[in-house]
Design a protein around this motif. Structure first.
Motif, mmCIF file in Angstrom:
data_model
loop_
_atom_site.group_PDB
_atom_site.id
_atom_site.type_symbol
_atom_site.label_atom_id
_atom_site.label_comp_id
_atom_site.label_asym_id
_atom_site.label_seq_id
_atom_site.Cartn_x
_atom_site.Cartn_y
_atom_site.Cartn_z
ATOM 1 N N ASN C 5 0.827 -1.198 0.000
ATOM 2 C CA ASN C 5 0.000 0.000 0.000
ATOM 3 C C ASN C 5 0.865 1.252 0.000
ATOM 4 O O ASN C 5 0.649 2.195 -0.768
ATOM 5 C CB ASN C 5 -0.881 0.006 1.256
ATOM 6 N N ALA C 6 1.879 1.216 0.888
ATOM 7 C CA ALA C 6 2.772 2.371 0.996
ATOM 8 C C ALA C 6 3.494 2.618 -0.317
ATOM 9 O O ALA C 6 3.665 3.761 -0.745
ATOM 10 C CB ALA C 6 3.777 2.148 2.123
ATOM 11 N N VAL C 7 3.923 1.551 -0.968
ATOM 12 C CA VAL C 7 4.625 1.713 -2.236
ATOM 13 C C VAL C 7 3.702 2.335 -3.281
ATOM 14 O O VAL C 7 4.091 3.241 -4.031
ATOM 15 C CB VAL C 7 5.179 0.362 -2.751
ATOM 16 N N VAL C 8 2.468 1.857 -3.310
ATOM 17 C CA VAL C 8 1.513 2.402 -4.284
ATOM 18 C C VAL C 8 1.270 3.881 -4.027
ATOM 19 O O VAL C 8 1.273 4.700 -4.954
ATOM 20 C CB VAL C 8 0.186 1.610 -4.238
ATOM 21 N N GLN C 9 1.054 4.226 -2.743
ATOM 22 C CA GLN C 9 0.855 5.645 -2.416
ATOM 23 C C GLN C 9 2.073 6.461 -2.837
ATOM 24 O O GLN C 9 1.949 7.559 -3.389
ATOM 25 C CB GLN C 9 0.648 5.837 -0.898
ATOM 26 N N GLY C 10 3.238 5.906 -2.556
ATOM 27 C CA GLY C 10 4.465 6.611 -2.901
ATOM 28 C C GLY C 10 4.607 6.806 -4.392
ATOM 29 O O GLY C 10 5.057 7.854 -4.858
ATOM 30 N N LEU C 11 4.222 5.799 -5.137
ATOM 31 C CA LEU C 11 4.280 5.872 -6.595
ATOM 32 C C LEU C 11 3.421 7.019 -7.117
ATOM 33 O O LEU C 11 3.836 7.827 -7.937
ATOM 34 C CB LEU C 11 3.785 4.540 -7.173
ATOM 35 N N PHE C 125 -14.514 14.235 -3.892
ATOM 36 C CA PHE C 125 -13.537 13.639 -4.799
ATOM 37 C C PHE C 125 -12.183 13.478 -4.122
ATOM 38 O O PHE C 125 -11.474 12.497 -4.319
ATOM 39 C CB PHE C 125 -13.424 14.528 -6.039
ATOM 40 N N ALA C 126 -11.839 14.505 -3.318
ATOM 41 C CA ALA C 126 -10.508 14.503 -2.722
ATOM 42 C C ALA C 126 -10.326 13.395 -1.704
ATOM 43 O O ALA C 126 -9.215 12.950 -1.450
ATOM 44 C CB ALA C 126 -10.230 15.850 -2.073
ATOM 45 N N THR C 127 -11.411 12.950 -1.112
ATOM 46 C CA THR C 127 -11.259 11.946 -0.062
ATOM 47 C C THR C 127 -11.735 10.561 -0.469
ATOM 48 O O THR C 127 -11.533 9.593 0.249
ATOM 49 C CB THR C 127 -12.035 12.368 1.206
ATOM 50 N N SER C 128 -12.361 10.446 -1.624
ATOM 51 C CA SER C 128 -12.892 9.133 -1.987
ATOM 52 C C SER C 128 -11.795 8.232 -2.519
ATOM 53 O O SER C 128 -10.755 8.691 -2.992
ATOM 54 C CB SER C 128 -13.995 9.293 -3.029
ATOM 55 N N SER C 129 -12.065 6.957 -2.446
ATOM 56 C CA SER C 129 -11.050 5.994 -2.883
ATOM 57 C C SER C 129 -11.732 4.721 -3.336
ATOM 58 O O SER C 129 -12.941 4.567 -3.217
ATOM 59 C CB SER C 129 -10.096 5.695 -1.731
ATOM 60 N N PHE C 130 -10.945 3.825 -3.886
ATOM 61 C CA PHE C 130 -11.484 2.518 -4.261
ATOM 62 C C PHE C 130 -10.482 1.440 -3.886
ATOM 63 O O PHE C 130 -9.307 1.722 -3.634
ATOM 64 C CB PHE C 130 -11.827 2.473 -5.756
ATOM 65 N N GLN C 131 -10.985 0.213 -3.863
ATOM 66 C CA GLN C 131 -10.128 -0.894 -3.473
ATOM 67 C C GLN C 131 -9.524 -1.553 -4.696
ATOM 68 O O GLN C 131 -10.178 -1.730 -5.705
ATOM 69 C CB GLN C 131 -10.957 -1.953 -2.712
ATOM 70 N N LEU C 132 -8.293 -1.900 -4.566
ATOM 71 C CA LEU C 132 -7.596 -2.536 -5.679
ATOM 72 C C LEU C 132 -6.988 -3.842 -5.189
ATOM 73 O O LEU C 132 -6.221 -3.866 -4.250
ATOM 74 C CB LEU C 132 -6.488 -1.597 -6.182
ATOM 75 N N ALA C 133 -7.351 -4.936 -5.837
ATOM 76 C CA ALA C 133 -6.741 -6.239 -5.577
ATOM 77 C C ALA C 133 -6.568 -6.535 -4.093
ATOM 78 O O ALA C 133 -5.467 -6.751 -3.614
ATOM 79 C CB ALA C 133 -5.385 -6.330 -6.278
ATOM 80 N N GLY C 134 -7.669 -6.524 -3.414
ATOM 81 C CA GLY C 134 -7.558 -6.916 -2.010
ATOM 82 C C GLY C 134 -7.460 -5.734 -1.072
ATOM 83 O O GLY C 134 -8.382 -4.933 -0.960
ATOM 84 N N ILE C 136 -5.424 -3.057 -1.038
ATOM 85 C CA ILE C 136 -4.768 -1.810 -1.448
ATOM 86 C C ILE C 136 -5.821 -0.749 -1.723
ATOM 87 O O ILE C 136 -6.676 -0.910 -2.586
ATOM 88 C CB ILE C 136 -3.919 -2.024 -2.703
ATOM 89 N N THR C 137 -5.742 0.326 -0.968
ATOM 90 C CA THR C 137 -6.679 1.434 -1.150
ATOM 91 C C THR C 137 -6.026 2.491 -2.020
ATOM 92 O O THR C 137 -4.917 2.940 -1.742
ATOM 93 C CB THR C 137 -7.019 2.068 0.215
ATOM 94 N N VAL C 138 -6.716 2.872 -3.083
ATOM 95 C CA VAL C 138 -6.199 3.915 -3.959
ATOM 96 C C VAL C 138 -7.165 5.091 -3.939
ATOM 97 O O VAL C 138 -8.343 4.937 -4.260
ATOM 98 C CB VAL C 138 -6.038 3.392 -5.398
ATOM 99 N N GLY C 139 -6.646 6.231 -3.539
ATOM 100 C CA GLY C 139 -7.491 7.415 -3.527
ATOM 101 C C GLY C 139 -7.689 7.918 -4.946
ATOM 102 O O GLY C 139 -6.785 7.850 -5.776
ATOM 103 N N TRP C 140 -8.863 8.455 -5.245
ATOM 104 C CA TRP C 140 -9.120 8.978 -6.591
ATOM 105 C C TRP C 140 -8.228 10.175 -6.881
ATOM 106 O O TRP C 140 -7.675 10.319 -7.976
ATOM 107 C CB TRP C 140 -10.599 9.376 -6.742
ATOM 108 N N LEU C 141 -8.097 11.050 -5.892
ATOM 109 C CA LEU C 141 -7.280 12.250 -6.113
ATOM 110 C C LEU C 141 -5.830 11.902 -6.446
ATOM 111 O O LEU C 141 -5.294 12.380 -7.438
ATOM 112 C CB LEU C 141 -7.353 13.184 -4.897
ATOM 113 N N PRO C 142 -5.188 11.074 -5.626
ATOM 114 C CA PRO C 142 -3.811 10.711 -5.970
ATOM 115 C C PRO C 142 -3.699 10.043 -7.339
ATOM 116 O O PRO C 142 -2.741 10.302 -8.066
ATOM 117 C CB PRO C 142 -3.411 9.728 -4.857
ATOM 118 N N LEU C 143 -4.677 9.210 -7.682
ATOM 119 C CA LEU C 143 -4.591 8.532 -8.967
ATOM 120 C C LEU C 143 -4.726 9.523 -10.119
ATOM 121 O O LEU C 143 -3.941 9.508 -11.075
ATOM 122 C CB LEU C 143 -5.698 7.464 -9.075
#
Lengths: 237, 343, 288
Positions: C5-11, C125-134, C136-143
């Protein structure tokens, strides 16, 4: 018809007067060679004509237009292109990109990418190569092509033969003949006096920023050139 | 004796090469008198005057050190606050260990040199303008590291031990004298350094680095020496700041604001002249006092003046004085006069 | 798990850092100017957006679309009016001018807006997110930020390699004098480079302001992120800058996992390590 008219041009290099009250004229379609020893002011003259160094005094007219105060980029639009000493291709650009930079100002004329590739048939195969990977002679050709793509009325070439094998130099000067035939006037600065005499319609020898000898190659004796080149005055030896 | 020796000797007999012009000797005397006067101040004026002057002295010292680094060493740093902070915390730490705080100030300078050696090794790997930002990052790193040390007070800072028993007037006077000594040491140190071989090397490098290197000057060594001296001076200044304010706060002491002050003082005063920081500090200080009621606007004005001077008056105010009058209070160049013999 | 998760956020954060870094890198490449006010411009953009929103009531995305081109114009003007002159005043002058600008901007903002921290309200939008492969939470804004950053970088890459003006920018950074010789007006070329730099840093600043708070003094920290991304990635390469940004983002993210107070320090330490052992950056420029 007079293309280039230089009157009383003085250009300083710091405190040194590199070009000293020089006057000369060029007709359309001719090849003028400027020769002289190192430090005679040849390169400075070309740089001043190209707009890189501002003259201290004097005027430069191109096809009747006073371009003395024009900065370098405006001179390209006016019809002057310089092939600088040492080629100076853009190192991070490919051959084709280097050529295309010449076309930036979009002056109309016969020279296009295709025309340049016809002039130098080996070039299209190397067009995507990085310019820094080419040999000296190849780079020189690209530099000339780059200048041609701005469709200049007056082409300035500074020390083409520097660092190149004589056979390569001859080949490139062979291309010069085709270039002039297509309508460009050429002013070349050349270290190699015999090469200059072979290719030019007229020759002008500079010494300490002044013209000390001018004429057609056929009319000038080797001794005359030697004396002018080294500044040997009559009565000295 | 060869012909060239003979000619050189003859030529040398015709010129007179000196370090100091007549005006410099006069001004030297005047400066000495001024120093004596300043040293006597605590006996003559109220302590709030001397307290204010302490701030001025610190600014002069810091600016001199930045000028040494940038104006003579060619190294523009936006991170000298690293050493201001290290110096400050050294005094705090040493005082905690029982060292008399005033003695800790020169020791803080030594500490900074120790830290500056590896720091310079890292920082020098960046060239030109990137060096500037790199020093800023390094200062930030030092701040973040210090904040993690609880013994030094962590994020909220710490008080200075060891001076609480002292009579406030005496303490004020002692602090003043230490600050004055700091200024004399930094300005004087700059002057002496630049008059010597290092100075000559630096000016050669500043004028034409490649040629200097080809002439055998160890460019990196000269720059490193300057970097270490500058670090020492900034560290001592940080120590004086701590002794003056009796505490340290990491956000304040490692703040890039110090660099801003140093840079503006030197730019306005005149970069590359030993006199520059002196003049600039006085101007800055006056501005600071005049605009004290206007909050952050004084920094805006300062910044705008700094921009204008950097853009249109690259030699600063002292450069202007020097150009018009040829005056040199701290001559680091040479005067060559022909001695008038016709040979 | 947490680390992935941390790596994804960092990416995702890395893309944003790369966007911050682009302007800095471009200005240095073309003009040899390190703009010390770079980070402060991002903060100015954020405050400007804030003022526009509260003044006009326009939605945030409209304000973003207005602010970014505005900053491009500001960049062009700043270069022609302020920076161009200092370029001929000597090597120190531009650094001092941009530093002065940084101080001026910070303190003007301080006087106008006070030292309070703010954020840009991105709404749900800034706070919403979705689940990815189990897990891993991915925020819409960061994506979206990451995709936007990549799109902008790709766009700039295309501009640089396919257009005449872009080619001239690259030529100018190789050899300014010869670029003049083939007809480039340096002032205009530099103006364009600065315009791109200002626009990208404004965009980056606005995106950052939606997920992180800002106040007049946060400019320098933005500058430091940009700078570290450039150095880690390597000078002279846009994709190097992206890589540098990602390395920085991932490092910070992993550092935060270990200890939230380590976030910034972790990034700094990696930067120093790259500086110590590979000073030319991870991806040195295309040509030697």
């Amino acid at each position: 018809m007079t293309l280039l008219s230089i009157r009383g041009l003085t250009v300083h290099h710091g405190l040194l007067r590199a070009v000293d009250g020089l006057s000369l004229e060029m007709e359309r379609g001719e090849v003028l060679a400027i020769i002289g020893a190192n430090g005679a002011g040849k390169s400075t003259l070309l740089r001043a004509l190209a707009g890189l160094d501002a003259p201290t005094s004097g005027t430069v007219h191109l096809a009747g237009r006073d371009i003395t105060r024009f900065p370098a980029h405006r001179r390209v639009s006016a019809g002057i292109a310089l092939v600088p000493e040492g080629r100076r291709l853009f190192r991070s650009l490919t051959v084709e990109e280097n050529l295309l930079t010449g076309a930036y100002r979009g002056r109309p004329g016969p020279w296009s990418l295709e025309a340049v590739y016809e002039l130098f048939p080996w070039m299209p195969d190397r067009r995507r190569q990085n310019a820094a990977q080419l040999s000296g002679g190849e780079q020189q050709s690209v530099a000339i092509g780059r200048a041609l793509l701005s469709n200049p009325d007056l082409l300035l070439i500074d020390e083409l033969s520097l660092g190149l094998a004589p056979v390569i130099v001859r080949r490139i000067y062979g291309a010069l003949r085709d270039i002039v035939a297509a309508g460009t006037t050429a002013l070349i600065v050349e270290q190699d006096v015999s090469q200059a005499m072979r290719v030019a319609d007229r020759v002008n020898c500079l010494l300490e920023g002044r013209s000390v000898l001018a004429g057609r190659p056929a009319e000038l004796s080797a001794e005359q050139v030697e004396r002018a080149y080294f500044g040997i005055r009559d009565g000295e030896d | 004796m060869t012909l060239s020796n003979l000619l050189t000797e003859r030529a040398a007999a015709n010129v007179d090469v000196r370090r100091a012009a007549r005006t410099s000797k006069l001004s030297g005397g005047a400066l000495l008198a001024a120093v004596v006067l300043l040293a006597a101040l605590p006996y003559v004026v109220f302590s709030d005057v001397t307290d204010t002057l302490v701030n001025l002295y610190v600014l002069v010292a810091l600016a001199s050190m930045w000028n040494l680094l940038a104006g003579f060493g060619g190294l523009v740093s936006v991170g000298q606050q690293a050493f201001v902070g290290i110096g400050a915390y050294s005094v705090i730490a040493l005082a905690d260990l029982g060292v008399q705080p005033y003695l800790a100030v020169p020791l803080a300078a030594v500490t900074c040199v120790v830290f500056a050696v590896p720091t310079s090794w890292l920082a020098f790997r960046l060239r030109g303008d990137y060096f500037a930002v790199g020093t800023w990052v390094i200062a930030e790193v030092y701040r973040l590291l210090v904040v993690r040390v609880d013994a030094l007070g962590g994020a909220s800072g710490k008080g200075l031990a060891g001076l609480s028993g002292l009579d406030p007037v005496l303490r004020g006077a002692l602090t003043y004298w230490v600050a004055l000594a700091l200024t004399l040491a930094t300005v004087g140190g700059c002057y002496l350094l630049l008059r010597g071989r290092v100075g000559l090397s630096l000016m050669a490098v500043r004028d034409e680095e490649t040629a200097a290197s080809a002439a055998g000057i160890d460019v990196t060594r000269a720059k490193r020496i300057v970097y270490l001296v500058s670090a020492a001076g900034c560290g001592a200044a940080g120590g004086v700041i701590t002794v003056s304010s009796l505490s340290v706060n990491p956000d304040a002491i490692f703040n890039v604001q110090w660099s801003a002050y140093m840079i503006f003082i030197v730019v306005i005063g005149g970069i590359g002249f030993v006199e520059g920081p002196l003049l600039g500090a006085v101007v800055f200080f006056t501005l600071q006092q005049l605009l004290a009621d206007y909050g952050a606007w004084y920094l805006v004005i300062l910044g705008a003046v700094g921009i204008a001077v950097a853009r249109w008056l690259p030699g600063g105010l002292w450069g202007l004085v020097r150009d018009r009058t040829g005056l040199s209070l701290f001559p680091v160049g040479y005067y060559v006069r022909s001695s008038g013999h016709a040979r | 798990m947490q680390w992935i998760n941390a790596v994804v956020q960092g990416l995702l954060l890395g893309g944003l850092y790369a966007l911050f870094a682009t302007g800095l890198s471009l200005m240095f490449g073309v003009m040899r100017i390190v703009n010390l006010a770079h980070g402060d411009l991002a903060v100015v953009a954020s405050f400007l957006a804030l003022a526009l929103i509260s003044g006009t009531g326009l939605p945030l995305w409209v304000v973003i679309v207005v602010t970014v081109p505005l900053f491009a114009v500001l960049g062009y003007l700043t270069q022609r009016v302020l920076l161009q002159g200092s370029l001929s005043s000597g090597p120190l002058a531009t650094l001092l001018v941009t530093f002065g600008l940084s101080i001026v901007l910070q303190n003007v903002l301080l006087e106008i807006f006070s030292a309070d921290t703010r954020t840009l309200d991105g709404g749900a939008f800034a706070t919403s997110s979705f689940q990815l492969a189990g897990s891993i939470t991915v925020g819409w804004l960061p994506l979206v930020t990451f995709l936007l950053a990549c799109a902008v970088l790709a766009g700039i890459q295309v501009f640089l390699s396919r257009t005449g003006l872009g080619r001239m920018l690259r030529a100018s950074s190789d050899d300014r004098e010869t670029a003049n010789l083939v007809g480039a007006d340096s002032r205009h070329v530099y103006g364009v480079a600065t315009a791109i730099a200002f626009a990208t840093v404004a965009l980056a600043g606005l995106m950052f302001a939606m997920r992180s708070s800002f106040d007049p003094a946060t400019g320098p920290s933005r500058l430091i992120f940009a700078f570290e991304a450039v150095v880690i990635g390597g000078l002279g390469s846009l994709w190097g800058t992206l890589l540098g940004g990602i390395v920085l983002g991932v490092t910070q993210s992993l550092g935060a996992q270990i200890d939230p107070a380590m976030t910034l320090l972790a990034g700094h330490l990696v930067f120093l390590a790259v500086l110590a052992f590979r000073p030319q950056g991870l991806l040195a420029g295309r040509t030697a």
